[in-house]
Scaffold this motif. Sequence first.
Motif, short mmCIF file in Angstrom:
data_model
loop_
_atom_site.label_atom_id
_atom_site.label_comp_id
_atom_site.label_asym_id
_atom_site.label_seq_id
_atom_site.Cartn_x
_atom_site.Cartn_y
_atom_site.Cartn_z
N SER A 24 0.36 5.19 -4.01
CA SER A 24 0.54 6.28 -3.02
C SER A 24 2.02 6.62 -2.86
O SER A 24 2.62 7.05 -3.82
CB SER A 24 -0.18 6.14 -1.69
N GLY B 209 -4.52 6.45 -4.13
CA GLY B 209 -3.85 5.28 -3.57
C GLY B 209 -3.93 5.21 -2.07
O GLY B 209 -3.98 4.12 -1.48
N SER C 126 -5.59 2.01 -0.29
CA SER C 126 -4.91 1.17 0.71
C SER C 126 -5.73 1.09 1.99
O SER C 126 -5.77 0.04 2.64
CB SER C 126 -3.55 1.75 1.05
N GLY D 75 0.82 -1.21 0.00
CA GLY D 75 0.00 0.00 0.00
C GLY D 75 0.85 1.26 0.00
O GLY D 75 0.35 2.35 -0.24
NA NA Z 1 -1.56 3.12 -1.24
#
Ligand code: NA
Lengths: 389, 389, 389, 80, 80, 80
Positions: free
Chosen positions: A339, A372, A376, A158
Amino acid sequence: MNNFLGLWFDSGLAQITLGQLLMMAVGLVLLYLAIRRGFEPLLLVPIGFGTLLVNMPGAGFEAAPVFDSLGHLESPGGLLYYIYHAGIETGLFPLLIFMGVGAMTDFGPLLANPRTLFLGAAAQFGIFATVLGAAGLGASGILDFDIRDAAAIGIIGGADGPTAIFVTSKLSPDLLGAIAVAAYSYMALVPIIQPPIMRALTTPAERQIKMEQLRPVYKLEKVVFPLILLTLVALLLPSAAPLLGMFCFGNLMRECGVVERLSDTTQNALINSVTIFLGLGVGSKMSAEKFLNAETLGILTLGMIAFCIGTAAGVLMAKLLNRFSRHPINPLIGSAGVSAVPMAARVSNKLGLEANPHNFLLMHAMGPNVAGVIGSAVAAGVMISLVGG
Amino acid sequence: MNNFLGLWFDSGLAQITLGQLLMMAVGLVLLYLAIRRGFEPLLLVPIGFGTLLVNMPGAGFEAAPVFDSLGHLESPGGLLYYIYHAGIETGLFPLLIFMGVGAMTDFGPLLANPRTLFLGAAAQFGIFATVLGAAGLGASGILDFDIRDAAAIGIIGGADGPTAIFVTSKLSPDLLGAIAVAAYSYMALVPIIQPPIMRALTTPAERQIKMEQLRPVYKLEKVVFPLILLTLVALLLPSAAPLLGMFCFGNLMRECGVVERLSDTTQNALINSVTIFLGLGVGSKMSAEKFLNAETLGILTLGMIAFCIGTAAGVLMAKLLNRFSRHPINPLIGSAGVSAVPMAARVSNKLGLEANPHNFLLMHAMGPNVAGVIGSAVAAGVMISLVGG
Amino acid sequence: MNNFLGLWFDSGLAQITLGQLLMMAVGLVLLYLAIRRGFEPLLLVPIGFGTLLVNMPGAGFEAAPVFDSLGHLESPGGLLYYIYHAGIETGLFPLLIFMGVGAMTDFGPLLANPRTLFLGAAAQFGIFATVLGAAGLGASGILDFDIRDAAAIGIIGGADGPTAIFVTSKLSPDLLGAIAVAAYSYMALVPIIQPPIMRALTTPAERQIKMEQLRPVYKLEKVVFPLILLTLVALLLPSAAPLLGMFCFGNLMRECGVVERLSDTTQNALINSVTIFLGLGVGSKMSAEKFLNAETLGILTLGMIAFCIGTAAGVLMAKLLNRFSRHPINPLIGSAGVSAVPMAARVSNKLGLEANPHNFLLMHAMGPNVAGVIGSAVAAGVMISLVGG
Amino acid sequence: MQSTLMQGGMDLMLYGMGTVFVFLTLLVFATAATSSLVQRFFPVDEPPRIPSREVPAKTPVPPDILKAIQTAIDRHRHRH
Amino acid sequence: MQSTLMQGGMDLMLYGMGTVFVFLTLLVFATAATSSLVQRFFPVDEPPRIPSREVPAKTPVPPDILKAIQTAIDRHRHRH
Amino acid sequence: MQSTLMQGGMDLMLYGMGTVFVFLTLLVFATAATSSLVQRFFPVDEPPRIPSREVPAKTPVPPDILKAIQTAIDRHRHRH
Ligand code: NA
Ligand code: NA
Ligand code: NA
């Protein structure tokens, strides 16, 4: 003379184990990476220092307090004991960090081009592919992972530190040190990990695609967005509510324009204080028996794979979207969906400029980048809901 | 009518004791010294006010919470109860203050002239001479001191508030009020206590000694220093690790140059908040039965003696070093070894200028000054290790 | 398939109750009032968002932690659980807010014209008239209020948020949500509630009364004032000591001039952080069963009445004072005695300018305004002393 | 009992001063060694900082604010 | 046992990716719907902000300080 | 029971308003007494501050920043 012997037996030299020595070396390596190589220093400096502290023999940073039978304190606990149990085991510190991150996040680029949320969704494939990998290693008996460990390891993909810490502290606290170190290290390595994958999966022509100028975004859209996000969370995935709830709260404070005082403290004194304690607390899980084993190697390898798969999935999803859309999307911004804000977006921008010196992708990549984070957190919610029971 | 009588019997006038009245006067004196005389106001304003609060009859600032048999809160505790037990009894507040002090400390002058560490070592003689004095008063039955009390009293000579509070809260919490008040008061009195001793032990010629310009210090030396200090602590004296570990952590954040956000918060919002609570919490130990007794008089006297002996030992050590060194050391900087940063260094500077208007000793005296902080923390570690078991 | 069903049954849609939906609407209304209408946003944004969070089905923001029989944490509590129990149930957050408010309060105008304290006293009549009203509703069986509820409801009339939260958390925690919402909403509505009452009770000639220029105030007067106030509290009303003690402490830090660092943190990072948590914690009491009932309607009505009576009492007291004094008092400043700093003082100023464009009442009205804060805290002390046992 | 207390105080003094001196002496050597290592092997790492004559201000103006001031000055100059 | 673990991993992946896509798709629609509502019904609410080209500084200069700077500049200009 | 509740409310009002007035009256006298003491015995302590007409800003510009601004302005003026 007894006293003198006592001092000597108390001393670190007489007590130190090989594991502690090695872990202190690990701590120094983390500090080196943070300070000289610029690896996410805000977290890795406290984590690295926490690693040094917790592995000092006889220093008692992790000691639990001792109470007598009447409940009076006989001997206080160590600093890292209190930090870990008050802030990490309870989940408070990651949640406060998320509030601060929310207060620092500008959803403007995402609101101007909501389709980039799909890129943020696709990049989460890195998480779940890694879960499968970790489960495979566990099932085949190679490493000692159960489904909760696998889920926690996956979340490294993530590329979001507080999310990883929050999930791991709930599902698999013994792996907290290794997972946090992997997550932050790879976030710092994004400029090295991502470009080869991005180049391999795109043609020069695709990398030169120029995206339309982002439309202006109304203030009201920005104020309403965290409330919409929160409503969806409330209706569909309450297990993601702690993380996304605090994220939305921070963002609403930022955007509503009437509580600058609070937003300012959230983005500065509060998140800074909590970051220090979060890092030290994670460091307190960096003991030899928890870190110096084959599982850590597995975690580091799987984490790297997770980043690669997430990057690839984001890029491929951008190419897929391009087929069905009349508004062109440069696939380089797909990788930002993992991310790692704002590093991944800067990488997209850099590769875009390489392909075409007039092609500024930074703001376009900020959309999938913040998407993102949401993705996540949603994935974290699913994991906590399915295996955290 | 019952209600009215209740209000009256609840009122302070009906309940106040002579001891409380006297302690409120003590609190007002502390506030006067802090506000009008500038005695370490950052600590003595909260300590003085805490003294007022805890001695208000019936106000319950120190009340413990009451729980019913199921563990539900029946009546909450007082503010100072929570502050003391959460932050001082556990040692958390002094440790956080030490982190902040580390982030405020510049080891440059010390690194440019490491020999000044010997001055910081010598000045700790004040601590241990006072331990002996307190043990003597206890052994002779004059005052009611045991070895733990004696160790805590000695630490006043360290001229370092958080160290004194940390050691006392571990070894002799009942003396916390008196010892903290003595430590901070004498730190403020350094400009009055030290000069006569410094003049008595030096000749005019010695006071005019001009020291060589300090060499420039590389950034890398400053970054590495806290790690070296931490390593020595880990190997030799783990019982000093909490204090010196947090001190080194703060200093590393300051010098590493990549976590300015964290260093800034550590030096401002965080240390300021903790200072307020630390002061109030110390004030909560300023009750009549703990403060208004012969032991407090003994503590105040012994603390003063500790300062004097520490000052003298620092000056004499500087003269001794001068015998064996070709680089001249002005003995006036020896007195700065008691710490009391930066007051003691300023006193050295002032006396140097008196002797020779072109003799600036401030930066030279900052070396022993910060060495004294390390020295006191080492002494604290020895005490906790030897008598804190 | 079980997993999928699990996800669905975990989802909010499957679990949500009508009460929760309604409460989320209440939360949105609070956010709307705060953001678009400017109703005390510093508190109502966190309270409104806390209302959303606590009513999300299955999110567990209010869940208590679960420990196994050995005392190890099995499942951590929710964020709002920890905030409420650590900061509101213990009274810590309101007290820290009061310290911050003290550090933000300038008693200069009050010291220049101490008679305005009488206006602050009179305006507290709103509190006690409302207590009587609530007791009447309880006695007649219309609503389910006992004497503790009545006292807590009355304090809304103090127009002082932290005082209301402090008293309610001690006397009637179940009403905390409704009472805090009422207190902050009506404080925001002061510019609408007060003017008609002020106009009805004054003649145009009275509204044109020009007050004498305030005399200059010495710094020493300002430094001594919090100590005098504290002394009176200590002697007469220890049950008001927690609130007024912290208020005086904050004010002393502000005025003493030697601890700017501490005063600055108290007025910024510290009060801002605590405000966020206080608001969220109050929101955690905004559950359907506690808010959606006839009692809340009663509280909202009574709170409004309390404000009106307080306003009227302040104005009438000013007219009374005018009879016995040769220094004229414009009765418009009487309404500022309800506190609601600085809104009520601004209302007085506005109506004064309406009557005479050269009649600036703002500084004159700041006297009763801050007197109202003291008055409410005294009233709170009486209530805690008489019915809080 | 009494003599035990005095003995404890003596022990504390001896071991205490001993440890303080041993520790700080080691620190002198470790520091000096590190400094010469740094000066020998990383000398051009960056220009060394000369310790300033003044005790540094404890809360310096943050760089972003300094920049804002500079910007404001620059803008102001352009308007002239 | 082993196959259960793999099965668990597969389940997590399917339900996980499914939920992520469903959730973010709904968010796309909800966001787009809100934006068009805002643009249709509250268009002149205030001038829209064009997202700047730069990543915003994380700790902007507080407005009161900016104002103070402006004031200082203004005062300075008057003195000339 | 019911009348007890009303009685409690009456008691609260009487003792409450009574205490508020007694307390604030004493505070008026104590404050006035202190002020006249200060004015008589410490009058030249320092120039008294005239309360400003405006409600003071809650977050004033810190003095070090004001100084930095002043310095910047001064430097700027020198360069002209
Ligand atoms: Na992420
Ligand atoms: Na010292
Ligand atoms: Na009031």
